[in-house]
Write an enzyme that holds these catalytic residues in place. Structure first.
Site, PDB file in Angstrom:
ATOM      1  N   ILE A 116      -4.361  -4.954  -0.410  1.00 17.03           N
ATOM      2  CA  ILE A 116      -4.002  -5.186  -1.814  1.00 17.03           C
ATOM      3  C   ILE A 116      -4.687  -6.435  -2.364  1.00 17.03           C
ATOM      4  O   ILE A 116      -4.940  -6.533  -3.562  1.00 17.03           O
ATOM      5  CB  ILE A 116      -2.476  -5.244  -2.032  1.00 17.03           C
ATOM      6  CG1 ILE A 116      -1.831  -6.405  -1.281  1.00 17.03           C
ATOM      7  CG2 ILE A 116      -1.833  -3.926  -1.668  1.00 17.03           C
ATOM      8  CD1 ILE A 116      -0.370  -6.628  -1.657  1.00 17.03           C
TER       9      ILE A 116
ATOM     10  N   ASN B 276       7.775  -6.669  13.314  1.00 14.89           N
ATOM     11  CA  ASN B 276       7.122  -5.409  12.961  1.00 14.89           C
ATOM     12  C   ASN B 276       5.668  -5.423  13.396  1.00 14.89           C
ATOM     13  O   ASN B 276       5.245  -6.263  14.193  1.00 14.89           O
ATOM     14  CB  ASN B 276       7.215  -5.198  11.443  1.00 14.89           C
ATOM     15  CG  ASN B 276       6.433  -6.248  10.679  1.00 14.89           C
ATOM     16  OD1 ASN B 276       6.494  -7.422  11.004  1.00 14.89           O
ATOM     17  ND2 ASN B 276       5.691  -5.831   9.671  1.00 14.89           N
TER      18      ASN B 276
ATOM     19  N   PRO C  22       0.292  -9.575   5.548  1.00 14.26           N
ATOM     20  CA  PRO C  22      -1.152  -9.879   5.557  1.00 14.26           C
ATOM     21  C   PRO C  22      -1.878  -9.597   4.242  1.00 14.26           C
ATOM     22  O   PRO C  22      -2.855 -10.258   3.928  1.00 14.26           O
ATOM     23  CB  PRO C  22      -1.699  -8.970   6.660  1.00 14.26           C
ATOM     24  CG  PRO C  22      -0.539  -8.615   7.498  1.00 14.26           C
ATOM     25  CD  PRO C  22       0.645  -8.594   6.590  1.00 14.26           C
TER      26      PRO C  22
ATOM     27  N   CYS D 114       3.048  -6.417  11.859  1.00 16.56           N
ATOM     28  CA  CYS D 114       2.271  -7.595  11.468  1.00 16.56           C
ATOM     29  C   CYS D 114       3.059  -8.891  11.581  1.00 16.56           C
ATOM     30  O   CYS D 114       2.670  -9.903  11.003  1.00 16.56           O
ATOM     31  CB  CYS D 114       1.733  -7.414  10.048  1.00 16.56           C
ATOM     32  SG  CYS D 114       0.701  -5.948   9.856  1.00 16.56           S
ATOM     33  N   THR D 115       4.166  -8.869  12.259  1.00 17.56           N
ATOM     34  CA  THR D 115       4.972 -10.023  12.691  1.00 17.56           C
ATOM     35  C   THR D 115       5.632 -10.807  11.560  1.00 17.56           C
ATOM     36  O   THR D 115       6.034 -11.950  11.776  1.00 17.56           O
ATOM     37  CB  THR D 115       4.158 -11.008  13.577  1.00 17.56           C
ATOM     38  OG1 THR D 115       3.272 -11.783  12.788  1.00 17.56           O
ATOM     39  CG2 THR D 115       3.397 -10.283  14.677  1.00 17.56           C
ATOM     40  N   GLU D 116       5.798 -10.213  10.373  1.00  8.12           N
ATOM     41  CA  GLU D 116       6.471 -10.953   9.309  1.00  8.12           C
ATOM     42  C   GLU D 116       7.898 -10.484   9.052  1.00  8.12           C
ATOM     43  O   GLU D 116       8.661 -11.170   8.362  1.00  8.12           O
ATOM     44  CB  GLU D 116       5.677 -10.874   7.993  1.00  8.12           C
ATOM     45  CG  GLU D 116       5.841  -9.602   7.182  1.00  8.12           C
ATOM     46  CD  GLU D 116       4.913  -8.477   7.626  1.00  8.12           C
ATOM     47  OE1 GLU D 116       4.696  -7.532   6.854  1.00  8.12           O
ATOM     48  OE2 GLU D 116       4.406  -8.556   8.764  1.00  8.12           O
TER      49      GLU D 116
ATOM     50  N   SER E 128       6.993  -0.207   3.767  1.00  5.88           N
ATOM     51  CA  SER E 128       5.818  -0.647   4.510  1.00  5.88           C
ATOM     52  C   SER E 128       6.032  -0.638   6.020  1.00  5.88           C
ATOM     53  O   SER E 128       5.127  -0.293   6.768  1.00  5.88           O
ATOM     54  CB  SER E 128       5.441  -2.065   4.078  1.00  5.88           C
ATOM     55  OG  SER E 128       5.171  -2.124   2.708  1.00  5.88           O
TER      56      SER E 128
ATOM     57  N   THR F 214       0.796  -1.227   0.000  1.00  6.84           N
ATOM     58  CA  THR F 214       0.000   0.000   0.000  1.00  6.84           C
ATOM     59  C   THR F 214       0.833   1.283   0.000  1.00  6.84           C
ATOM     60  O   THR F 214       0.553   2.188  -0.785  1.00  6.84           O
ATOM     61  CB  THR F 214      -0.982  -0.028   1.181  1.00  6.84           C
ATOM     62  OG1 THR F 214      -2.093  -0.861   0.819  1.00  6.84           O
ATOM     63  CG2 THR F 214      -1.500   1.355   1.520  1.00  6.84           C
TER      64      THR F 214
ATOM     65  N   GLY G 152       3.922   1.241   8.883  1.00  3.86           N
ATOM     66  CA  GLY G 152       3.567   0.504  10.085  1.00  3.86           C
ATOM     67  C   GLY G 152       4.793   0.359  10.972  1.00  3.86           C
ATOM     68  O   GLY G 152       5.913   0.240  10.486  1.00  3.86           O
TER      69      GLY G 152
END
Length: 953
Positions: free
Chosen positions: A773, A582, A769, A584-586, A369, A354, A398
């Site tokens: 998108i 981060n 996640p 979103c944990t990736e 991101s 995004t 984020g």
């Protein structure tokens, strides 16, 4: 194929196979009769251009330099010219349709059947677009409805145009009715209706029909697009409105005008004016607008298209080209790369994250991101970190904050000779900052705080999201996550005590992991025993673990993430430590006071790469190679709000390529998510992506140079992600690891390539996640199972009916789709488990997230994790949580080598009652893991019904 072949501007803008000067001179004796009746000199180069574009449309842009394509095109053109010579040796005239017939015939004779079919479809589509709409030509109007325009004037409702727009919207779609949409719209129109509300009435008429036929989502999108075209084109003074057929000619003109006007308004960078706008406009593919679903286009309209004073200026293909231009400004041949990038994005084979879509090509291209920071243990540093949060959030990033270094409650403060209030009061400030500074005014600000499990404030940290207690020590808008060392998990398994310290007494634990952490931690425990450390707390490790899990399903936080696998498998352990993930944990990247880790994300659309029941290796390779190049470009183009982020990103150059549409791919292959075959597919698909991504980064290193800190990395040592499993098992102990090491590809060539060329990027893969998108592309999110087969989705763009088109397709094939089925799906909240007339195999294929045993999700994730150099955002779904089930699930995740987990999703009581009366989780096949569990009283749990974190993507 619409508009792809014979536009004069395209012919001028693109290179074509050479044609001999002799034949071209002779061809000038011929005249081509156009459909308008006008005559023009015959030019065989236009045939070459049309045929070349046909080949590229079928085989992709990678075929543009292919000798085979060039030779085939030249042979075909010569054959057509020879036939025309024989037919008219002294010159004369030939109709354009005759030439196209010869092209079609030549392609078939040459064995190029797919190209010929594409060419036929192109001709048919253009014939349809050229056909006049009788109702519009007749000027039919509604006798009782006048439309009021913005200037106050009125005119009768143009029924002719209304029918044309609806006809365009329904074209080529099965199961939709133009008359239904028309009659529904007329019910919402009245005398004196505002002009802008006519389009809204059309969309509103089609929206309720989506639940009975998914294709109405495309109808809604095309109707909405008609309004968007009018909004944009009228502002640009190109046209008052335009039908879809007219856009084939108007798109290139509109594209140039959009770029020029946006630069004029300082919405886009003047650098974009240096591109060959005519060439890029000619490369647009208007027919790809038809791929968009209603949710996808509405999301783009509301939040992505550039606007000026509430007027949307961008159109979909112009938007994708603008993003492509923004990512190619520093390329050696920016025009060619922009077309390559555009073709990938607009095909939906791959989509940028995004922030990249928001900001590419703008004056401040903040394209990244995620940002990861470490907060130091001093007041200036703490508030400096909070300021960094605000600046990074402003430009749509984020945030993941590592708070472990900050001393605990009760610690001594030397400067004031007082005692610290600990971490929690500062987190309250972080929470309020995230609310105050949203992401560019386009989506909510979002931050996640991480704390290691030995920190003395951990118990209070676990309660941050509780709805009871002191509100001054609660953070209802912020995320949190446990950063858990392996030693803690071992103590849980062994039922031993765990000691909590203040980092001011044990500062180096923050930077240690594996056996080094264990040695130092036990040393500090000996200091406690000797009385050298007085500020501490001993707790049974199992008690703290139970509280972690209890808070997780009561409040949804903190998430469970594992420190040691993130560090032991990190390619960059030679230059730093991974202190957190981060938002979103990736993402698993190094951070320090001098470096804010940055990650640049994008996702491959996996379902688009399934052909004939298997993954199309060539298409996936081409997608990944181009995608990695785009991601690497982000690093150099990116706008950095703080210098620590720029420093880290340029030194290490990490990117995170993930995937989406995994569930759709399973549907296309006919594989239930809860199956051994699906786990195997997760393994094989991620292995392919990893293989191509590492190769692509290594090839970029050859072209552009290795990243600065490559020397000493795991890459440099010849250790690929799959190889790093050995290090995890060695440090943790084999008795605590149940790791799969299987592979299906020959990795020797990749190892040799990396050894020879190095790597351009320190990290290459991460599965995010993709909440937003995937909406744009119209596929299932990331690696998620289907949430429900029919539900209403709410996000910042409004409410949308979402129905599983794969289910509808299957039920139609079995003659089971009707209004009764729709009502049954509504009643059972999108579940097919209790609908008796649905066959069992269909039920298994279309189990929803809460009907799948969550251990299948862990098993699939563990197979992916072995190939990924970072992590994956893994949501876990549990319809009936219990302490024992959660204990088994998260222990399984740890033993299988997962680095992180994300949300734990659970159901509300009403939904649970409906599911439990049908097929329960125990009815489904289970992975080969320990199935022992006691029936315990069901505690309170988090009820998050629509898993849509839109912070990363």
């Amino acid at each position: 194929m619409t508009g792809s072949f014979s536009s004069p501007s395209e012919a001028r803008a693109s290179s074509s196979p050479s044609v001999s000067s002799e034949s071209h001179t002779h061809n000038a004796l011929l005249q081509v009769i156009k459909r308008t009746g006008q005559a023009a000199p015959f030019d065989d180069r236009k045939i070459a251009m049309a045929v070349t574009k046909a080949f590229l449309a079928v085989e992709g842009q990678s075929a543009s330099g292919s000798p085979r394509v060039r030779d085939s095109v030249e042979k075909l053109v010569k054959d057509i010219v020879a036939r025309l010579r024989r037919r008219s040796p002294e010159g004369g005239s030939v109709h354009i349709e005759e030439i196209q017939d010869l092209v079609e015939l030549g392609l078939m004779r040459g064995g190029f059947h797919k190209v010929a079919r594409a060419y036929v479809l192109y001709r048919e589509e253009h014939a349809r677009q050229r056909a006049p709409a009788p109702s519009e030509q007749s000027g039919e109007t509604h006798p009782d409805i006048n439309v009021k325009f913005a200037d106050g004037s009125e005119a009768p409702l143009n029924m002719g145009r209304l029918r044309t727009v609806i006809s365009d919207a329904c074209a080529d779609l099965d199961g939709v009715s133009e008359e239904k949409v028309l009659q529904g719209a007329l019910k919402n129109l009245y005398n004196g209706v505002k002009h802008k509300d006519v389009n809204a009435a059309l969309v509103m008429a089609a929206r309720p029909l989506i639940e009975e036929e998914p294709n109405y989502s495309y109808v809604c999108a095309r109707l909405l697009l008609d309004g968007l075209r009018e909004e944009s084109l009228s502002y640009l003074n190109i046209a008052a409105s335009a039908t879809e057929g007219e856009m084939a000619e108007l798109y290139p003109t509109a594209f140039r005008a959009i770029v020029e006007r946006c630069v004029e308004h300082e919405l886009l960078s003047p650098e974009l004016l240096k591109f060959d706008l005519e060439r890029l406009g000619a490369a647009l593919k208007p027919e790809r607008d038809r791929q968009l679903t209603y949710l996808g286009l509405q999301t783009l309209y509301d939040r992505y298209f550039i606007h000026w004073r509430e007027t949307r200026l961008e159109l979909p293909q112009a938007f994708f080209m603008r993003v492509a231009m923004g990512l190619s400004v520093q390329e050696d041949d920016p025009n060619a790369r922009a077309i390559e990038f555009y073709d990938l994005l607009s095909s939906f084979d791959y989509m940028c994250s995004t922030p990249t879509l928001f900001n590419a090509g703008t004056n401040r291209p903040q394209l990244s991101s995620c940002y990861l920071t470490t907060v130091p243990d001093d007041l200036e540093g703490i508030y400096g970190a909070i300021k960094d949060n605000a600046l990074l959030s402003k430009w749509a990033g984020g945030l993941g904050n590592d708070w472990t270094p900050v001393r605990s409650l009760g610690s001594h403060i030397k400067g004031t000779n007082g005692k610290s209030q600990g971490v929690v009061p500062f987190l309250k400030v972080v929470n309020d900052t995230a609310v105050a500074v949203n992401q560019g005014g386009k989506r909510k600000g979002a931050v996640c705080a991480y704390l290691e499990s030995w920190h003395l404030d951990i118990e209070e940290f676990l309660e941050l999201r509780k709805n009871t207690g002191d509100e001054r020590r609660r953070t209802h808008d912020m995320n949190s996550a446990n950063w858990i060392p392996d030693l803690f998990m071992k103590r849980v398994f062994e039922d031993k005590e765990w000691t909590l310290f203040s980092p001011s007494d044990a500062p180096d634990l923050h930077d240690l992991y594996g056996s080094a952490f264990e040695a130092r931690y036990t040393h500090y425990e000996s200091l406690v025993e000797s009385g050298a450390i007085t500020l501490f707390k001993k707790v049974p490790a199992q008690n703290l673990w139970r509280k972690m899990l209890s808070m997780l399903f009561e409040t949804g936080h903190p998430w469970v993430t594992f420190k040691d696998p993130c560090n032991l498998r990190s390619p960059q352990q030679h230059v730093g430590v991974v202190h957190s993930s981060n938002l979103c944990t990736e993402i698993t990247l190094n951070t320090s006071q001098d470096e804010i880790a940055v990650c640049n994300l994008g996702s491959v659309n996996l379902v688009n790469h399934i052909r004939n029941g298997e993954i199309d290796h060539d298409r996936l390779r081409n997608t990944v190679y181009t995608a990695v190049r785009m991601l690497d470009n982000v690093i150099d183009i990116n706008y950095y709000a703080v210098p620590q982020a720029r420093n880290a990103n340029l030194r290490h150059r990490p990117v995170g390529m993930g995937l989406m549409g995994f569930q759709d791919a399973l549907y296309k292959l006919g594989l239930p998510y809860s199956s051994v075959e699906a786990v195997r597919f997760a393994d094989q698909s991620m292995e392919l992506i990893s293989y191509f991504a590492i190769t692509a980064s290594s090839n970029l290193a050859k072209e552009r140079g290795r990243y600065e800190t490559y020397e000493g990395s795991l890459w440099d040592q010849g250790v690929l992600p799959i190889d790093s499993l050995d290090r995890l098992e060695q440090e943790r102990g084999a008795e605590f690891c149940t790791l799969d090491r299987g592979h299906s590809l020959d990795w020797a060539p990749v190892r040799e390539l990396v050894k020879k060329q190095g790597m351009r990027n320190s990290n290459v893969m991460a599965i995010a996640p993709t909440a937003t998108i995937s909406n744009i592309v119209g596929v299932s999110q990331s690696i998620e199972p289907t949430y429900q087969n029919l539900f209403v989705k709410s996000n910042l763009s409004g409410e949308f009916t979402v129905i599983n088109p794969w289910l509808v397709q299957e039920l139609k094939a079995r003659d089971l789709w009707d209004s009764v089925m729709v009502n049954d799906l509504k009643y059972f909240d999108g579940s097919v488990a209790q609908i008796d007339r649905i066959p069992e195999d269909v039920k298994q294929l279309f189990l929803t997230a809460f009907e799948i045993d969550p251990r299948w999700l862990v098993e699939a994730a563990s197979r992916r994790q072995k190939w990924i150099d970072q992590g994956q955002s893994l949501n876990l779904y549990m319809a009936e949580p219990s302490g024992k089930k959660l204990d088994n699930l998260y222990k399984l995740a740890w033993s299988r080598g997962l680095k992180t987990t994300y949300y734990l999703r659970s159901l509300g009581a009403t939904q649970m009652e409906k599911i439990s009366s049908g097929a329960s989780q125990s009815d489904n096949a289970k992975p080969d893991v320990d199935d022992t569990e006691n029936q315990e009283p069901q505690p309170k749990f988090c009820s998050i019904l629509d898993p849509d974190c839109e912070a990363c993507q």
